[in-house]
Design an enzyme around this catalytic site. Structure first.
Site, mmCIF file in Angstrom:
data_model
loop_
_atom_site.group_PDB
_atom_site.id
_atom_site.type_symbol
_atom_site.label_atom_id
_atom_site.label_comp_id
_atom_site.label_asym_id
_atom_site.label_seq_id
_atom_site.Cartn_x
_atom_site.Cartn_y
_atom_site.Cartn_z
ATOM 1 N N GLY A 17 0.760 -1.209 -0.086
ATOM 2 C CA GLY A 17 0.014 -0.080 -0.138
ATOM 3 C C GLY A 17 1.014 1.245 0.055
ATOM 4 O O GLY A 17 1.997 1.272 -0.022
ATOM 5 N N ARG A 19 2.829 4.183 1.248
ATOM 6 C CA ARG A 19 3.830 4.194 2.433
ATOM 7 C C ARG A 19 3.958 2.913 3.240
ATOM 8 O O ARG A 19 4.363 3.065 4.519
ATOM 9 C CB ARG A 19 3.174 5.348 3.201
ATOM 10 N N SER A 20 3.717 1.994 2.514
ATOM 11 C CA SER A 20 4.193 0.575 3.129
ATOM 12 C C SER A 20 5.490 0.388 3.278
ATOM 13 O O SER A 20 6.022 -0.560 4.190
ATOM 14 C CB SER A 20 3.490 -0.389 2.285
ATOM 15 N N SER A 23 8.879 0.389 -1.832
ATOM 16 C CA SER A 23 10.116 0.884 -2.630
ATOM 17 C C SER A 23 11.610 0.573 -1.734
ATOM 18 O O SER A 23 12.450 0.246 -2.483
ATOM 19 C CB SER A 23 9.723 2.396 -2.895
ATOM 20 N N ALA A 40 12.010 4.995 -13.581
ATOM 21 C CA ALA A 40 10.935 5.887 -12.709
ATOM 22 C C ALA A 40 9.935 6.226 -13.683
ATOM 23 O O ALA A 40 9.960 6.760 -14.753
ATOM 24 C CB ALA A 40 11.744 7.206 -12.386
ATOM 25 N N GLY A 42 6.795 7.527 -13.052
ATOM 26 C CA GLY A 42 5.923 8.740 -12.851
ATOM 27 C C GLY A 42 6.473 9.969 -13.108
ATOM 28 O O GLY A 42 7.737 10.289 -13.128
ATOM 29 N N HIS A 58 13.040 9.510 -2.619
ATOM 30 C CA HIS A 58 13.476 8.298 -3.416
ATOM 31 C C HIS A 58 14.818 8.461 -4.313
ATOM 32 O O HIS A 58 15.604 7.708 -4.180
ATOM 33 C CB HIS A 58 12.258 7.888 -4.552
ATOM 34 N N ARG A 61 17.924 8.410 -1.877
ATOM 35 C CA ARG A 61 18.040 7.033 -1.164
ATOM 36 C C ARG A 61 19.006 5.961 -2.224
ATOM 37 O O ARG A 61 19.656 5.079 -1.705
ATOM 38 C CB ARG A 61 16.740 6.221 -1.101
#
Length: 182
Positions: A17, A19-20, A23, A40, A42, A58, A61
């Site tokens: 979901g 914020r699960s 990623s 990527a 999006g 993202h 990281r």
């Protein structure tokens, strides 16, 4: 379940979901790869500070030696290089863009695009990690567009899971194996 390092030819679908931690888990699978291509899917819309912050988190990281390709053409990228360790984040963003391209919201069909993606994933021979939102863990969307998206994404996730070697569901940052290599 600690992340399992990706091996050549291993295709992993990571579901979860919002914020699960999906990623972050997906990134950890490829953490030890010498080279990683990050696809990527999006867009980075201007004027949306919240979205820009998420994209920045993202990007920050990722190790410096990973290459990033921002593209809606995931199938084409996978066909062009079917060996480099690759992370696709995320399938939901890709599907939204594909549905926009074919006017699926007003009756167009996204079948050709999803077929091409599934075929490219099935043919991929390098380590591949796909990140996708899991649908069906909440109420049925109240709008026709929301229901269409949930239906299309649920079907696509099932089709991708069928050709992936591993499927992991991430809940509250905790990965749970759904399907393992036989």
């Amino acid at each position: 379940m600690p992340p399992r390092a990706a091996r050549a030819g291993t295709r992993t679908l990571v579901l979860g979901g919002i914020r699960s931690g999906k990623s972050h888990h997906a990134e950890s699978i490829l953490a030890e790869a010498a080279a990683v291509r990050y696809l990527a899917t999006g867009p980075s819309p201007e004027g949306d500070d919240d979205w820009a912050a998420r994209v920045h988190a993202h990007r920050s990281r990722r190790p410096a030696h990973w290459s990033t390709v921002e593209t809606p053409d995931v199938a084409g990228q996978l066909r062009a290089d079917a060996a480099t360790a690759t992370l696709v984040d995320d399938i939901g963003g890709w599907l939204t863009a594909a549905m926009d391209r074919v006017s699926a919201w007003t009756g167009g069909s996204v079948t050709a695009e999803t077929d091409a993606l599934r075929t490219a994933v099935d043919a991929y021979r390098g380590p591949l990690v796909l990140v996708s939102p899991e649908v069906g863990l909440t109420v049925v969307p109240a709008t026709a567009a929301g229901r269409l998206f949930a239906d299309e994404l649920g079907t696509l996730n099932q089709r991708l899971a069928a050709v992936c070697d591993r499927v992991v569901l991430v809940i509250a940052g905790q990965p749970v194996a759904v399907k393992e290599i036989r």
